[in-house]
Motif scaffolding. Structure first.
Motif, PDB file in Angstrom:
ATOM      1  N   ILE A   1      -8.416  -6.909   6.460  1.00 20.18           N
ATOM      2  CA  ILE A   1      -8.948  -7.332   5.326  1.00 20.18           C
ATOM      3  C   ILE A   1      -8.357  -8.335   4.492  1.00 20.18           C
ATOM      4  O   ILE A   1      -8.753  -9.487   3.919  1.00 20.18           O
TER       5      ILE A   1
ATOM      6  N   ARG B   1      -2.734 -14.286  -2.877  1.00 20.99           N
ATOM      7  CA  ARG B   1      -2.802 -14.653  -1.082  1.00 20.99           C
ATOM      8  C   ARG B   1      -3.497 -16.103  -0.826  1.00 20.99           C
ATOM      9  O   ARG B   1      -3.371 -16.941   0.166  1.00 20.99           O
TER      10      ARG B   1
ATOM     11  N   SER C   1       0.835  -1.333  -0.109  1.00 17.34           N
ATOM     12  CA  SER C   1       0.035   0.165   0.165  1.00 17.34           C
ATOM     13  C   SER C   1       0.754   1.164   0.094  1.00 17.34           C
ATOM     14  O   SER C   1       0.596   2.096  -0.684  1.00 17.34           O
TER      15      SER C   1
ATOM     16  N   LYS D   1     -12.248  -9.301  -3.645  1.00 17.66           N
ATOM     17  CA  LYS D   1     -10.706  -9.127  -3.802  1.00 17.66           C
ATOM     18  C   LYS D   1     -10.297  -9.972  -5.065  1.00 17.66           C
ATOM     19  O   LYS D   1     -11.247 -10.048  -6.072  1.00 17.66           O
TER      20      LYS D   1
ATOM     21  N   GLU E   1     -16.980  -8.261   1.589  1.00 19.35           N
ATOM     22  CA  GLU E   1     -15.719  -7.595   0.868  1.00 19.35           C
ATOM     23  C   GLU E   1     -14.815  -8.602   0.593  1.00 19.35           C
ATOM     24  O   GLU E   1     -14.277  -8.369  -0.331  1.00 19.35           O
TER      25      GLU E   1
ATOM     26  N   ARG F   1     -17.538   1.750  -7.483  1.00 22.38           N
ATOM     27  CA  ARG F   1     -17.210   2.187  -6.067  1.00 22.38           C
ATOM     28  C   ARG F   1     -16.334   3.304  -6.297  1.00 22.38           C
ATOM     29  O   ARG F   1     -16.314   4.258  -5.442  1.00 22.38           O
TER      30      ARG F   1
ATOM     31  N   GLY G   1     -15.669   0.833   4.173  1.00 23.32           N
ATOM     32  CA  GLY G   1     -14.445   0.456   4.798  1.00 23.32           C
ATOM     33  C   GLY G   1     -13.561   0.317   3.861  1.00 23.32           C
ATOM     34  O   GLY G   1     -12.440  -0.380   4.256  1.00 23.32           O
ATOM     35  N   SER G   2     -13.498   0.914   2.699  1.00 23.48           N
ATOM     36  CA  SER G   2     -12.315   0.621   1.785  1.00 23.48           C
ATOM     37  C   SER G   2     -11.442   1.768   1.456  1.00 23.48           C
ATOM     38  O   SER G   2     -11.745   3.014   1.099  1.00 23.48           O
TER      39      SER G   2
ATOM     40  N   ARG H   1      -7.497   1.715  -9.044  1.00 18.06           N
ATOM     41  CA  ARG H   1      -8.651   2.907  -8.537  1.00 18.06           C
ATOM     42  C   ARG H   1      -7.703   4.092  -8.104  1.00 18.06           C
ATOM     43  O   ARG H   1      -8.666   5.038  -8.339  1.00 18.06           O
TER      44      ARG H   1
HETATM   45  C1  S3P Z   1      -5.894  -1.525  -0.156  1.00 17.69           C
HETATM   46  C2  S3P Z   1      -6.991  -1.519   0.316  1.00 17.69           C
HETATM   47  C3  S3P Z   1      -7.551  -2.762   0.663  1.00 17.69           C
HETATM   48  C4  S3P Z   1      -6.597  -3.980   0.356  1.00 17.69           C
HETATM   49  C5  S3P Z   1      -5.675  -3.733  -0.767  1.00 17.69           C
HETATM   50  C6  S3P Z   1      -4.954  -2.480  -0.476  1.00 17.69           C
HETATM   51  C7  S3P Z   1      -4.803  -0.248  -0.263  1.00 17.69           C
HETATM   52  O1  S3P Z   1      -8.821  -2.803  -0.361  1.00 17.69           O
HETATM   53  O2  S3P Z   1      -7.646  -5.121   0.296  1.00 17.69           O
HETATM   54  O3  S3P Z   1      -4.978  -5.310  -0.830  1.00 17.69           O
HETATM   55  O4  S3P Z   1      -3.683  -0.133  -0.212  1.00 17.69           O
HETATM   56  O5  S3P Z   1      -5.638   0.751   0.040  1.00 17.69           O
HETATM   57  P1  S3P Z   1     -10.084  -2.057  -0.218  1.00 17.69           P
HETATM   58  O6  S3P Z   1      -9.885  -0.659   0.164  1.00 17.69           O
HETATM   59  O7  S3P Z   1     -10.878  -1.918  -1.432  1.00 17.69           O
HETATM   60  O8  S3P Z   1     -10.632  -2.923   1.147  1.00 17.69           O
END
Ligand code: S3P
Length: 440
Positions: free
Chosen positions: A321, A399, A25, A349, A345, A129, A169-170, A101
């Protein structure tokens, strides 16, 4: 055909120290934000996985100079709205939902259409989304299949801040909107259900105008366009999501110990530690320190003999998550019936992880009760797998591969796990570290 991994014996007792690779991230966020800064930024310990390389390739296509050197990566940003590109640009987000995204947020003012494509797994995932809030800023979207990749974005020169409620919660949705906000006039006000807050922490560090009001369930975030973003060097800490596989490996192994050094323990990411500790795992955070708003620690784990079931509080879902698959393995060995709820959720994935996780547990001989948004796992402290297991056709989800490897090493029997290369998405050194731990 990439080779399958064969495992036919349990891991022996170990006592080791390891370091996992950089947080995914934070790596992607550093790449994208450095592209908006002015001048040279250097990233150290950047995760060089397919998702992050796809981020580097994407900003290169948008006219940003990138140098990958030994030990660091250098990005020469052109400032906010500084992308330069030709007509007909195509960006490949590959397997990465985060990249696909988040980058859309940065393209909120793109004067020409840009097409975003992804691999088979990403092309199945929902983009409404992010397209819904980004349309409110003024962007236009074009698709073949509504709200799925491939899609094209056409930005708006008069992009204006919005009011937005993020209730999944994303962090991806929240961050995409925050990225659009730094390139729009006025204020963007977000009411966001709790999720990882790396973007907020980076904005604060970069002095991007941001105000955050925290309540128990929601964060209220206001973001304004900064005059500019200064170039910044950043040392990416280790990834807790990658560490989670080794935390569970050690928890389930016989009489073993492991120290994982320099891991990001941002409170919005350590649901896995909270959940596993409630289940009786022995985990200690050592040498805690701060780095640019993030918390870092060494994680010390000892094997546990007595694991107990959990009725997992849903407030912990977002902070764990990406770790539920391995948490399910601990539930499989715990005494009692574990219950994980409000986790639909997980099926959004890289693969439908709730369904596939349940299927793998069933193959292992573990009873589950699955609904669209919950799972009950009937733990067996003396679980013995009686049939060989083949893991195949799971959309190359990295994963799922790593979860299966940990299951094979801790529960035994003969496992054939396909798509070894999937680890390159997030954790290319995963099998090398397994070998380091296995070798005497
Ligand atoms: C992430 C947010 C999560 C997670 C993903 C990385 C990020 O997804 O599952 O692997 O870096 O912001 P969501 O925000 O869609 O839950």
């Amino acid at each position: 055909m990439p080779k399958a991994l064969l495992i036919n014996k349990k891991i022996k007792q170990f006592n080791k120290q390891i370091q996992v690779s950089g947080d995914k991230s934070l790596s992607i966020r550093w790449v994208l934000l450095a592209s908006q800064a002015i001048g040279s930024s250097k990233g150290y310990n950047l995760l060089m996985s397919e998702d992050v390389v796809a981020a580097l390739e994407s900003i290169k296509k948008l006219g940003i100079k990138v140098l990958v050197c030994k030990g660091y990566c250098e990005i020469f940003g052109n400032g906010i709205n500084g992308f330069k590109y030709k007509d007909g640009l195509v960006i490949d987000a590959k397997n990465s939902g985060t990249l696909g995204r988040l980058i859309l947020g940065l393209l909120i003012k793109s004067p020409k259409k840009i097409k975003i494509v992804g691999d088979k797994s990403l092309s199945k995932r929902d983009f409404s989304r992010v397209t819904i809030p980004l349309k409110k800023f003024g962007a236009k979207f074009y698709y073949k299949t509504e709200n799925k990749l491939p899609l094209s974005i056409l930005g708006s020169q008069s992009a204006k801040g919005i009011k937005y409620i993020e209730d999944k919660g994303s962090a991806q949705c929240k961050s995409s909107v925050m990225f659009a906000a730094i390139n729009s006039s006025g204020t963007t006000s977000i009411k966001a259900k709790k999720s990882r807050d790396h973007t907020e922490k980076l904005f604060k560090y970069l002095k991007i105008p941001i105000k955050i009001n925290k309540t128990k369930k929601y964060d209220f975030i206001n973001v304004k366009k900064p005059k500019k973003i200064k170039a910044f060097n950043y040392q990416i800490p280790g990834d807790i999501s990658s560490s989670a596989f080794f935390i569970v490996l050690t928890t389930l192994a016989y009489n073993s110990k492991l120290l994982i050094k320099n891991v990001n323990i941002n409170p919005s990411r350590i649901g896995v530690i909270t959940i596993l500790k409630k289940m009786g795992a022995k985990i200690v955070l050592k040498n805690q320190r701060n780095y640019r708003g993030e918390k870092i620690a060494n994680i010390f784990i000892k094997s546990s003999k007595n694991l107990k079931a959990i009725n997992c509080p849903s407030e912990l879902n977002s902070s764990a998550i990406d770790e539920f698959l391995v948490i399910f393995l601990v539930a499989a060995k715990a005494n009692g019936i574990s219950y994980f709820k409000d986790i639909s959720e997980l099926n959004q994935k890289e693969s439908p992880r709730l369904n596939l996780g349940s299927k793998i547990l069933n193959m292992m001989g573990v009873k589950t009760e699955l609904t669209k948004n919950s799972i009950k796992i009937y733990g067996q402290p003396n679980l013995k797998i009686i049939k060989p297991i083949i893991i195949k056709n799971y959309l190359r989800d990295h994963r799922i591969f790593m979860m299966s490897t940990i299951a094979a090493l801790t529960f035994g029997n003969k496992w054939t796990i396909h798509d070894k290369d999937s680890i390159n998405t997030s954790f290319p050194t995963f099998l090398k570290i397994i070998k380091e731990i296995t070798d005497k």
